[in-house]
Design a protein around this motif. Structure first.
Motif, PDB file in Angstrom:
ATOM      1  N   ALA A   1       0.855  -1.206   0.000  1.00 45.83           N
ATOM      2  CA  ALA A   1       0.000   0.000   0.000  1.00 45.83           C
ATOM      3  C   ALA A   1       0.884   1.247   0.000  1.00 45.83           C
ATOM      4  O   ALA A   1       0.577   2.241  -0.680  1.00 45.83           O
ATOM      5  CB  ALA A   1      -0.913  -0.016   1.222  1.00 45.83           C
ATOM      6  N   LYS A   2       1.999   1.186   0.710  1.00 53.26           N
ATOM      7  CA  LYS A   2       2.932   2.331   0.746  1.00 53.26           C
ATOM      8  C   LYS A   2       3.568   2.519  -0.635  1.00 53.26           C
ATOM      9  O   LYS A   2       3.687   3.648  -1.121  1.00 53.26           O
ATOM     10  CB  LYS A   2       4.011   2.088   1.807  1.00 53.26           C
ATOM     11  CG  LYS A   2       4.986   3.232   1.942  1.00 53.26           C
ATOM     12  CD  LYS A   2       6.116   2.902   2.915  1.00 53.26           C
ATOM     13  CE  LYS A   2       7.245   3.910   2.785  1.00 53.26           C
ATOM     14  NZ  LYS A   2       7.992   3.790   1.520  1.00 53.26           N
ATOM     15  N   HIS A   3       3.943   1.430  -1.278  1.00 50.02           N
ATOM     16  CA  HIS A   3       4.541   1.536  -2.620  1.00 50.02           C
ATOM     17  C   HIS A   3       3.557   2.190  -3.587  1.00 50.02           C
ATOM     18  O   HIS A   3       3.940   3.024  -4.406  1.00 50.02           O
ATOM     19  CB  HIS A   3       4.931   0.152  -3.162  1.00 50.02           C
ATOM     20  CG  HIS A   3       6.066  -0.489  -2.405  1.00 50.02           C
ATOM     21  ND1 HIS A   3       6.361  -1.825  -2.478  1.00 50.02           N
ATOM     22  CD2 HIS A   3       6.976   0.045  -1.556  1.00 50.02           C
ATOM     23  CE1 HIS A   3       7.410  -2.094  -1.706  1.00 50.02           C
ATOM     24  NE2 HIS A   3       7.786  -0.974  -1.139  1.00 50.02           N
ATOM     25  N   ALA A   4       2.289   1.771  -3.506  1.00 50.08           N
ATOM     26  CA  ALA A   4       1.268   2.344  -4.393  1.00 50.08           C
ATOM     27  C   ALA A   4       1.117   3.839  -4.120  1.00 50.08           C
ATOM     28  O   ALA A   4       1.033   4.656  -5.047  1.00 50.08           O
ATOM     29  CB  ALA A   4      -0.069   1.626  -4.184  1.00 50.08           C
ATOM     30  N   ASN A   5       1.131   4.191  -2.857  1.00 50.14           N
ATOM     31  CA  ASN A   5       0.984   5.594  -2.473  1.00 50.14           C
ATOM     32  C   ASN A   5       2.182   6.429  -2.945  1.00 50.14           C
ATOM     33  O   ASN A   5       2.017   7.538  -3.459  1.00 50.14           O
ATOM     34  CB  ASN A   5       0.832   5.686  -0.947  1.00 50.14           C
ATOM     35  CG  ASN A   5       0.384   7.060  -0.526  1.00 50.14           C
ATOM     36  OD1 ASN A   5      -0.552   7.615  -1.114  1.00 50.14           O
ATOM     37  ND2 ASN A   5       1.060   7.648   0.447  1.00 50.14           N
ATOM     38  N   ASP A   6       3.382   5.866  -2.813  1.00 50.10           N
ATOM     39  CA  ASP A   6       4.590   6.572  -3.272  1.00 50.10           C
ATOM     40  C   ASP A   6       4.489   6.873  -4.771  1.00 50.10           C
ATOM     41  O   ASP A   6       4.835   7.963  -5.219  1.00 50.10           O
ATOM     42  CB  ASP A   6       5.844   5.703  -3.032  1.00 50.10           C
ATOM     43  CG  ASP A   6       6.214   5.628  -1.554  1.00 50.10           C
ATOM     44  OD1 ASP A   6       5.655   6.407  -0.763  1.00 50.10           O
ATOM     45  OD2 ASP A   6       7.052   4.773  -1.195  1.00 50.10           O
ATOM     46  N   ALA A   7       4.033   5.872  -5.525  1.00 49.96           N
ATOM     47  CA  ALA A   7       3.925   6.037  -6.978  1.00 49.96           C
ATOM     48  C   ALA A   7       2.919   7.146  -7.313  1.00 49.96           C
ATOM     49  O   ALA A   7       3.151   7.979  -8.193  1.00 49.96           O
ATOM     50  CB  ALA A   7       3.492   4.722  -7.621  1.00 49.96           C
ATOM     51  N   ARG A   8       1.814   7.164  -6.561  1.00 54.28           N
ATOM     52  CA  ARG A   8       0.776   8.185  -6.797  1.00 54.28           C
ATOM     53  C   ARG A   8       1.344   9.575  -6.524  1.00 54.28           C
ATOM     54  O   ARG A   8       1.144  10.507  -7.285  1.00 54.28           O
ATOM     55  CB  ARG A   8      -0.441   7.881  -5.912  1.00 54.28           C
ATOM     56  CG  ARG A   8      -1.711   8.543  -6.402  1.00 54.28           C
ATOM     57  CD  ARG A   8      -2.966   7.944  -5.778  1.00 54.28           C
ATOM     58  NE  ARG A   8      -2.844   7.582  -4.381  1.00 54.28           N
ATOM     59  CZ  ARG A   8      -2.910   6.340  -3.932  1.00 54.28           C
ATOM     60  NH1 ARG A   8      -3.110   5.349  -4.760  1.00 54.28           N
ATOM     61  NH2 ARG A   8      -2.784   6.087  -2.650  1.00 54.28           N
ATOM     62  N   GLN A   9       2.082   9.685  -5.403  1.00 55.06           N
ATOM     63  CA  GLN A   9       2.679  10.979  -5.024  1.00 55.06           C
ATOM     64  C   GLN A   9       3.653  11.480  -6.093  1.00 55.06           C
ATOM     65  O   GLN A   9       3.796  12.676  -6.305  1.00 55.06           O
ATOM     66  CB  GLN A   9       3.451  10.862  -3.695  1.00 55.06           C
ATOM     67  CG  GLN A   9       2.638  10.424  -2.493  1.00 55.06           C
ATOM     68  CD  GLN A   9       1.653  11.475  -2.037  1.00 55.06           C
ATOM     69  OE1 GLN A   9       1.934  12.659  -2.140  1.00 55.06           O
ATOM     70  NE2 GLN A   9       0.500  11.055  -1.586  1.00 55.06           N
ATOM     71  N   LEU A  10       4.318  10.539  -6.751  1.00 54.21           N
ATOM     72  CA  LEU A  10       5.317  10.916  -7.766  1.00 54.21           C
ATOM     73  C   LEU A  10       4.681  11.248  -9.123  1.00 54.21           C
ATOM     74  O   LEU A  10       5.386  11.557 -10.079  1.00 54.21           O
ATOM     75  CB  LEU A  10       6.345   9.794  -7.936  1.00 54.21           C
ATOM     76  CG  LEU A  10       7.426   9.711  -6.857  1.00 54.21           C
ATOM     77  CD1 LEU A  10       8.145   8.375  -6.920  1.00 54.21           C
ATOM     78  CD2 LEU A  10       8.438  10.844  -7.003  1.00 54.21           C
ATOM     79  N   GLY A  11       3.345  11.154  -9.203  1.00 45.77           N
ATOM     80  CA  GLY A  11       2.658  11.562 -10.436  1.00 45.77           C
ATOM     81  C   GLY A  11       2.228  10.427 -11.338  1.00 45.77           C
ATOM     82  O   GLY A  11       2.228  10.578 -12.569  1.00 45.77           O
ATOM     83  N   ALA A  12       1.855   9.281 -10.747  1.00 41.53           N
ATOM     84  CA  ALA A  12       1.410   8.138 -11.550  1.00 41.53           C
ATOM     85  C   ALA A  12       0.158   8.485 -12.351  1.00 41.53           C
ATOM     86  O   ALA A  12      -0.754   9.128 -11.841  1.00 41.53           O
ATOM     87  CB  ALA A  12       1.116   6.955 -10.626  1.00 41.53           C
ATOM     88  N   ALA A  13       0.135   8.048 -13.628  1.00 43.66           N
ATOM     89  CA  ALA A  13      -1.064   8.211 -14.459  1.00 43.66           C
ATOM     90  C   ALA A  13      -1.999   7.028 -14.198  1.00 43.66           C
ATOM     91  O   ALA A  13      -1.544   5.954 -13.823  1.00 43.66           O
ATOM     92  CB  ALA A  13      -0.669   8.231 -15.929  1.00 43.66           C
TER      93      ALA A  13
END
Ligand SMILES: [Fe+2]
Ligand SMILES: [Fe+2]
Length: 211
Positions: free
Chosen positions: A175-187
């Protein structure tokens, strides 16, 4: 940070691949099930729990391969670094699953090299499409892994607290990995891509449960 030349990156990712498939993974963190007593499991329960942990182990092999492939082709140094960091964290999950599989008297999947190669290629293509898509791919992968882990908690023998502890900590990390990716601008990936990813995951699950 020094920008790696392509040949450095290739050697580095090739090394990651060999270590994932051949070396014994190590966990810096204490294994989540350390100190939890082994439960009395019937042979059938042991076999089932072991098969589920083997599926999870191959899932971690795939995650490492994806991130390694993405790190190879990511354009932005910060994204590449994030991918490498995510791949390193998955190594701990590998170590936890592998140890648990051996405790249950089983083996890791013989299909791992095949899934590593396929996932690496997919990761490299995702990375080449651009960082926002690559991050979107990472986020969707982590979400699907999280859902998959939740289903394994439902299927595991109730008394197998050791396997449960491992899966619960992995859920938190993913869940943290997914959140990190979102924070970095995941499409947000197109639905057909998400659908294909789910089908791939089903194929992996069905085959590695047995082999
Ligand atoms: Fe993981
Ligand atoms: Fe993850």
């Amino acid at each position: 940070m020094r920008h790696l030349l392509p040949i450095d990156r290739i050697i580095s990712e090739f090394d990651t691949g060999l270590r994932t498939l051949l070396a014994k993974p190590h966990s810096q963190r204490v294994h989540p099930d350390a100190g939890v007593a082994e439960a009395e499991l019937s042979d059938a329960e042991k076999k089932h729990a072991c098969a589920l942990m083997r599926v999870n182990h191959t899932g971690e092999v795939c995650a490492q391969a994806l991130y390694s492939g993405q790190a190879l082709t990511a354009q932005d140094a910060a994204t590449s670094k994030t991918m490498q960091q995510a791949a390193r964290e998955e190594t701990e999950h590998l170590a936890w699953c592998e140890t648990r599989i051996h405790q249950l008297g089983g083996h890791t999947s013989v299909l791992n090299p095949l899934f590593y190669a396929g996932s690496f290629a997919i990761g490299a293509v995702a990375g080449a499409l651009g960082d926002k898509w690559s991050l979107g791919f990472l986020e969707e992968t982590e979400k699907q892994v999280g859902a998959h882990l939740a289903s394994h908690l439902d299927q595991l023998p109730e008394v197998d607290e050791k396997s449960r502890k491992i899966i619960k900590q992995m859920q938190t990390d993913e869940a943290k990995h997914a959140n990190d990716a979102r924070q970095l601008g995941a499409a947000n990936l197109p639905s057909p891509v998400k659908f294909c990813m789910k089908q791939m995951s089903k194929l992996m699950t069905a085959s590695t449960y047995h082999f």
